[in-house]
Design an enzyme around this catalytic site. Structure first.
Site, PDB file in Angstrom:
ATOM      1  N   GLU A 259      38.548  47.844  38.272  1.00  0.00           N
ATOM      2  CA  GLU A 259      38.206  46.484  37.859  1.00  0.00           C
ATOM      3  C   GLU A 259      38.149  45.647  39.131  1.00  0.00           C
ATOM      4  O   GLU A 259      39.177  45.418  39.767  1.00  0.00           O
ATOM      5  CB  GLU A 259      39.248  45.914  36.895  1.00  0.00           C
ATOM      6  CG  GLU A 259      38.904  44.525  36.412  1.00  0.00           C
ATOM      7  CD  GLU A 259      40.067  43.809  35.758  1.00  0.00           C
ATOM      8  OE1 GLU A 259      39.864  42.680  35.293  1.00  0.00           O
ATOM      9  OE2 GLU A 259      41.179  44.377  35.726  1.00  0.00           O
ATOM     10  N   CYS A 293      39.949  36.905  38.119  1.00  0.00           N
ATOM     11  CA  CYS A 293      38.604  37.481  38.136  1.00  0.00           C
ATOM     12  C   CYS A 293      37.746  36.876  37.038  1.00  0.00           C
ATOM     13  O   CYS A 293      36.515  36.995  37.067  1.00  0.00           O
ATOM     14  CB  CYS A 293      38.663  39.003  38.006  1.00  0.00           C
ATOM     15  SG  CYS A 293      39.440  39.590  36.511  1.00  0.00           S
TER      16      CYS A 293
END
Length: 424
Positions: A259, A293
């Site tokens: 990720e 994020c």
């Protein structure tokens, strides 16, 4: 300058690695200082700094524990996750304080992270009865075809600093439920929260060797990726490190789950309710000082309402109160480590020396500039102009990395600042 506030001292064993059910220093004896980003005078502790030798010991312990943990079965493994969730509930204030102290986020944000971690454990434990295989039609007579699930084996879990409890939990929980044993390597910027999680897992009855903790930086992580007994790596962090992990593991077909962040956009069109749009952008861009994020890093705004939108937004951003996470009046927390130059340091009377950055809005950002394309991970919002819905969608979807692939080359005889992303 005021005196350093007295805080709860860190237990000595939480400064160490946790391998095969025991707390131990790094083989090298080296340590790393962990400081409070809201007040750099507050030294949280000297945490052990591991290298390949410590990773080797942790993997060996996980490999030894694997057969017994695998044989336990998913329903009994889930019971340990449920017990871990109770540990987090009972120690909510301890985890909240640790997250705020070493990561910097507001107390409300830290408490929400503890709640998220508990929810992940609850959800994952509920998957225990869904881990069976399937039966399938067979082409041959007197043939019974079926599938079943088996754990990968030992896995390395490399987690970031911005969610020092929730992200380790959503790596640890599915790994353990599926029968894998694990080595957790957290960010060196947030070692305390990971130590508390490991301590909670031990108190929840997780057997020795099933979950191991190796503190430190790149050396420990690289050793996990290279270890032949590590069957999978789950990593959350930067594109550069994720690429290095994937490349290093490729020759031995290492399974990787990566990720690597994003560059999220909010689109504000001409018919938008501008006050509600500002509310959304304010929370998305400056919550947790933009260190997510999922943060709103770009606002793609129709030119027809750009000035009105910015007038409302800038007024609200300028009024945000930057301060320590444990101050109930703070609205924007510090970033996790010092900014060495630039960045507009925030300053107000009584604010301790810390990693404070003034929330920043930048207008007239070219759609293909680095600021509009690359993750910032700070309280910075890039405002990009658009000519209506179609143009805004093309800008939002056009990134060097992402589902749309590489950005198209510039048309002839135009400049990067003036060209528009072509239709797809």
């Amino acid at each position: 300058m005021t005196d350093v506030p007295q805080r709860q001292p860190v237990a000595a064993h939480h400064l160490l690695n946790f391998i095969d059910g025991r707390w131990a220093p790094a083989a090298s004896g080296r340590t790393r200082t962990n400081r409070n980003p809201a007040d750099l005078r507050d030294r949280i502790g000297e945490f052990t700094e591991s290298d390949g030798a410590d990773a080797e010991r942790a993997v060996a312990a996980a490999a030894t524990a694997l057969p017994g943990w695998r044989a336990l079965g998913p329903i009994r493994r889930a019971a340990h996750l449920t017990a871990l969730g109770r540990q987090l509930a009972d120690r909510e204030e301890e985890f909240t304080a640790a997250i705020t102290r070493e990561q910097g986020k507001l107390r409300a944000e830290a408490r929400a992270e503890v709640a998220r971690a508990r929810a992940v454990l609850e959800f994952t434990a509920g998957q225990a009865r869904l881990l069976g295989g399937v039966t399938a039609p067979a082409e041959e007579d007197r043939t019974f075809a079926y599938t079943f699930r088996r754990p990968l084996g030992v896995v390395g879990l490399v987690s970031p600093w911005n969610f020092p409890l929730a992200i380790p939990v959503w790596k640890v929980a599915p790994a353990l439920l599926s029968g894998c044993t694990a080595v957790l390597k957290p960010s060196p910027l947030t070692p305390l929260t990971a130590a508390l999680l490991t301590d909670a897992a031990q108190r929840a009855g997780v057997p020795d060797g099933v979950l191991n903790l190796v503190q430190g930086d790149a050396a420990a992580g690289a050793a996990l990726v290279a270890h032949p007994q590590v069957a999978g790596i789950s990593f959350t962090g930067s594109l550069a490190v994720g690429t290095a992990i994937h490349t290093a593991g490729a020759p031995r077909l290492l399974r990787t789950q990566l990720e690597l962040g994003g560059k999220n956009a909010v689109i504000v069109l001409a018919d938008a309710d501008l006050d509600r749009a500002v509310d959304a952008v304010l929370h998305g861009a400056f919550g947790q000082a933009g260190q997510r994020c999922s943060a709103t890093s770009r606002a793609v705004v129709d030119r027809r309402v750009r000035d009105a939108f910015l007038a409302r937004l800038v007024k609200r951003v300028a009024a945000l109160r930057v301060g320590p996470g444990d101050d109930p009046d703070s609205e924007v927390c510090p970033v996790v480590d010092p900014v060495l130059c630039g960045g507009g340091p925030a300053a107000r009377p009584g604010l301790p020396e810390g990693c404070y950055v003034q929330p920043t809005v930048i207008r007239d950002v070219p759609w293909d500039s680095e600021l509009a394309q690359e993750e910032v991970f700070g309280p910075v919002l890039a405002v990009v102009d658009a000519d209506g819905f179609d143009d805004a969608m093309r800008i939002a979807n056009c990134r060097e990395r992402g589902p749309t692939g590489p950005a198209p080359p510039p048309p002839a005889r135009t400049t990067a600042s003036s060209r528009r992303p072509p239709r797809r």
